[in-house]
Design an enzyme around this catalytic site. Structure first.
Site, PDB file in Angstrom:
ATOM      1  N   GLU A   9       0.826  -1.209   0.000  1.00  0.00           N
ATOM      2  CA  GLU A   9       0.000   0.000   0.000  1.00  0.00           C
ATOM      3  C   GLU A   9       0.862   1.262   0.000  1.00  0.00           C
ATOM      4  O   GLU A   9       1.478   1.616   0.996  1.00  0.00           O
ATOM      5  CB  GLU A   9      -0.942   0.012   1.210  1.00  0.00           C
TER       6      GLU A   9
ATOM      7  N   GLU B  99      -5.636   3.410   7.899  1.00  0.00           N
ATOM      8  CA  GLU B  99      -5.165   2.936   6.589  1.00  0.00           C
ATOM      9  C   GLU B  99      -5.150   1.406   6.552  1.00  0.00           C
ATOM     10  O   GLU B  99      -5.490   0.800   5.534  1.00  0.00           O
ATOM     11  CB  GLU B  99      -3.782   3.499   6.278  1.00  0.00           C
TER      12      GLU B  99
ATOM     13  N   GLU C  71     -10.954  -3.049   1.627  1.00  0.00           N
ATOM     14  CA  GLU C  71     -10.736  -3.206   0.188  1.00  0.00           C
ATOM     15  C   GLU C  71     -10.463  -4.659  -0.181  1.00  0.00           C
ATOM     16  O   GLU C  71     -11.018  -5.170  -1.165  1.00  0.00           O
ATOM     17  CB  GLU C  71      -9.571  -2.324  -0.270  1.00  0.00           C
TER      18      GLU C  71
END
Length: 131
Positions: A33, A74, A81
């Site tokens: 990420e 995050e 996701e």
């Protein structure tokens, strides 16, 4: 086959395994990420700037809380996701989009909180010290 029927999937047999898997999760999110790496770099920058200022204990607590909240959000965004992609097989679905957008909004809101917190604490200290 259900997860409970699969002998490969089981609870951690040792306490230390929990830490091993948690650190693997941290490693994965940082490797995969880009936003996580950006948040970490900005968080470290804020901590370094804060270290040269004469902050009180409470101010330090707010700064540290803000940095870690962004990182945690995050991670949660990445979880949402990945789970949505798993469930939808990477195919578009309006509810999947809503879930992903809301998870991203949680990160953005937390980032704004951190910016406001840092501004309230750091800016006056910088102005007092250098002006």
């Amino acid at each position: 086959m259900a997860w409970k029927d699969n002998k490969e999937v089981c609870k951690n047999s040792r306490f230390i395994d929990s830490f091993k898997y948690a650190f693997k999760g941290i490693q994965t999110v940082f490797q995969e990420e880009r936003n996580m790496r950006t948040h970490l770099i900005l968080g470290i920058a804020v901590l370094l700037i804060s270290s040269v200022l004469d902050l009180t204990q409470n101010e330090w607590l707010w700064i540290i809380l803000s940095v870690f909240l962004v990182l945690v959000m995050e991670i949660l965004n990445t979880i949402v996701e990945n789970v949505v992609d798993l469930i939808t097989n990477n195919q578009y679905h309006p509810l999947a989009k809503k879930a992903k957008d809301m998870a991203a909004a949680a990160v953005l809101t937390t980032a704004f909180f951190s910016i406001i917190t840092a501004s309230i604490i750091i800016l006056p200290n910088i102005l007092e010290r250098f002006i």
